[in-house]
Design a protein around this motif. Structure first.
Motif, mmCIF file in Angstrom:
data_model
loop_
_atom_site.group_PDB
_atom_site.id
_atom_site.type_symbol
_atom_site.label_atom_id
_atom_site.label_comp_id
_atom_site.label_asym_id
_atom_site.label_seq_id
_atom_site.Cartn_x
_atom_site.Cartn_y
_atom_site.Cartn_z
ATOM 1 N N THR A 1 0.846 -1.196 0.000
ATOM 2 C CA THR A 1 0.000 0.000 0.000
ATOM 3 C C THR A 1 0.883 1.248 0.000
ATOM 4 N N GLU A 2 0.570 2.203 -0.841
ATOM 5 C CA GLU A 2 1.338 3.446 -0.880
ATOM 6 C C GLU A 2 1.195 4.171 0.447
ATOM 7 N N GLY A 3 2.321 4.566 1.006
ATOM 8 C CA GLY A 3 2.299 5.187 2.327
ATOM 9 C C GLY A 3 2.372 4.177 3.454
ATOM 10 N N TRP A 4 2.524 2.895 3.122
ATOM 11 C CA TRP A 4 2.683 1.817 4.104
ATOM 12 C C TRP A 4 1.533 1.820 5.119
ATOM 13 N N LYS A 5 0.332 1.589 4.633
ATOM 14 C CA LYS A 5 -0.881 1.701 5.449
ATOM 15 C C LYS A 5 -1.345 0.380 6.054
ATOM 16 N N SER A 6 -0.506 -0.616 6.093
ATOM 17 C CA SER A 6 -0.912 -1.910 6.634
ATOM 18 C C SER A 6 -1.501 -1.790 8.037
ATOM 19 N N THR A 7 -2.442 -2.681 8.348
ATOM 20 C CA THR A 7 -3.119 -2.637 9.647
ATOM 21 C C THR A 7 -2.893 -3.893 10.493
ATOM 22 N N TYR A 8 -2.116 -4.849 10.005
ATOM 23 C CA TYR A 8 -1.966 -6.108 10.750
ATOM 24 C C TYR A 8 -0.595 -6.743 10.486
ATOM 25 N N PHE A 9 -0.252 -7.688 11.377
ATOM 26 C CA PHE A 9 0.996 -8.429 11.267
ATOM 27 C C PHE A 9 0.728 -9.922 11.154
ATOM 28 N N THR A 10 1.588 -10.607 10.382
ATOM 29 C CA THR A 10 1.512 -12.058 10.264
ATOM 30 C C THR A 10 2.796 -12.704 10.763
ATOM 31 N N CYS A 11 2.738 -14.022 10.935
ATOM 32 C CA CYS A 11 3.907 -14.811 11.324
ATOM 33 C C CYS A 11 4.014 -15.988 10.371
ATOM 34 N N TRP A 12 5.253 -16.363 10.045
ATOM 35 C CA TRP A 12 5.521 -17.489 9.160
ATOM 36 C C TRP A 12 6.542 -18.402 9.835
ATOM 37 N N SER A 13 6.400 -19.713 9.660
ATOM 38 C CA SER A 13 7.308 -20.659 10.308
ATOM 39 C C SER A 13 7.922 -21.612 9.291
ATOM 40 N N SER A 14 9.122 -22.130 9.625
ATOM 41 C CA SER A 14 9.839 -23.046 8.732
ATOM 42 C C SER A 14 10.814 -23.884 9.535
ATOM 43 N N ARG A 15 11.046 -25.107 9.084
ATOM 44 C CA ARG A 15 12.071 -25.957 9.692
ATOM 45 C C ARG A 15 13.362 -25.940 8.892
ATOM 46 N N ASN A 16 13.322 -25.382 7.670
ATOM 47 C CA ASN A 16 14.492 -25.498 6.796
ATOM 48 C C ASN A 16 14.894 -24.198 6.096
ATOM 49 N N LEU A 17 14.258 -23.079 6.435
ATOM 50 C CA LEU A 17 14.539 -21.768 5.859
ATOM 51 C C LEU A 17 14.093 -21.631 4.405
ATOM 52 N N LYS A 18 13.474 -22.652 3.862
ATOM 53 C CA LYS A 18 13.036 -22.598 2.469
ATOM 54 C C LYS A 18 11.515 -22.681 2.330
ATOM 55 N N ASP A 19 10.908 -23.589 3.079
ATOM 56 C CA ASP A 19 9.460 -23.790 2.992
ATOM 57 C C ASP A 19 8.791 -23.115 4.191
ATOM 58 N N TRP A 20 7.962 -22.112 3.917
ATOM 59 C CA TRP A 20 7.399 -21.291 4.977
ATOM 60 C C TRP A 20 5.886 -21.455 5.069
#
Length: 323
Positions: A60-79
């Protein structure tokens, strides 16, 4: 022998041409981003035998994000997308947008999530690295306008003795030791300084007794956006900028490589740097994507230049950390 003398220079020319072509091709064909879509300012961490990424939701122009997500991986490749872990309109009373540049730390059996929200810095707490996170203060940890520059881009480093330090700021780098509760500090103890070239996105880690302070230079909308570092014998400095900088920058088709974080593979002296770049193709400072590359050191502990075209080797097993 006369024939060989004539062929040898020809072979050398051909090999040189092939090498040059390979270099050109390399700079024009970047590896895929590690997360689908546009995400920026990634904070990477290892808890147990799992890696986690905590990014800014971009696009979004102006960086208007309203939320945060989390991602997990055991091998740094598949998230794996662990979903939304903090939703500003639902979970905060003091900010609704501009959810930027988070960081996480663990202590006291809890996970503490630090984040920028409407140019304030907040903190949220959870029993799990995947949340959900709750606001324990009902107000910012660092309020907008508290110091010169923008109150954004928090990072928390926990030293070997358990002491925790908060780093933050755009324009200046600010440091303060957190109280044992991880959600308060003595404002009279804040240290304010500006390393040469510093703009934002500070990150701190420790290796072989040396403290490394890293940061982003230029503006995130600038293709020259890059990462530099300094070192110290103490977590609060003074920090001396390394002679060889920046250690992370774009090349070829990769533009705007910066706002990074660093993770050590548990049980190994093996390090990786997570960062964003302009989305390929047609990206810009509002459309960025998350990448991970190996980060290495020379025998004297200097950080070597990062190859933005190198990706992690998939890991079969990661030793669980104590934290």
């Amino acid at each position: 022998m006369k024939v060989l003398r004539k062929v040898a220079p020809t072979v050398a020319v051909v090999l040189s041409a092939l090498s040059s072509t390979a270099q050109i091709k390399d700079s024009l064909n970047a590896p895929s981003s590690v997360l689908p879509g546009v995400f920026a300012d990634p904070h990477i961490a290892a808890f147990g035998d799992t890696f986690y990424l905590y990014p800014t939701t971009d696009g979004t122009e102006g960086w208007k994000s309203t939320y945060f997500t989390c991602w997990s991986s055991r091998n740094l490749k598949d998230w794996k997308n662990e979903g939304t872990i903090l939703d500003l309109p639902k979970d905060l009373t003091w900010a609704k947008e501009r959810a930027w540049a988070p960081a996480i730390a663990t202590k006291n059996g809890k996970y503490y999530y630090y984040f920028s929200a409407d140019v304030n810095i907040g903190v949220a707490v959870s029993d799990k690295p995947t949340g959900p996170f709750k606001d324990p203060l009902g107000k910012p940890l660092v309020v907008k306008g508290a110091l010169k520059g923008q109150m954004i881009d928090p990072m928390v480093f926990i030293d070997d003795d358990g002491a925790a330090y908060l780093y933050w700021g755009q324009g200046n780098c600010n440091i303060v030791k957190l109280n044992e509760d991880m959600i308060s500090f003595d404002a009279s103890k804040i240290i304010v300084f500006k390393p040469a070239g510093y703009n934002e996105g500070s990150f701190v880690f420790k290796r072989n007794g040396k403290y490394y302070l890293m940061w982003s230079e230029f503006d995130t909308r600038d293709p020259r956006y890059s990462v530099a570092y300094a070192t110290s014998d103490f977590p609060t400095g003074p920090f001396v900028k390394a002679a060889q900088n920046p250690v992370l920058k774009g090349r070829g088709v990769v533009k705007g490589a910066g706002h990074h974080s660093v993770v050590k593979v548990p049980g190994r002296d093996e390090w990786y740097i997570a960062y964003h770049r302009f989305k390929i193709p047609d990206g810009n400072g509002y459309n960025r994507e998350t990448c991970i590359s190996p980060m290495r050191f020379d025998k004297n502990g200097n950080i070597l230049p990062v190859d933005v075209f190198e990706t992690p080797v998939s890991m079969k097993k990661v030793k669980a950390s104590k934290k």
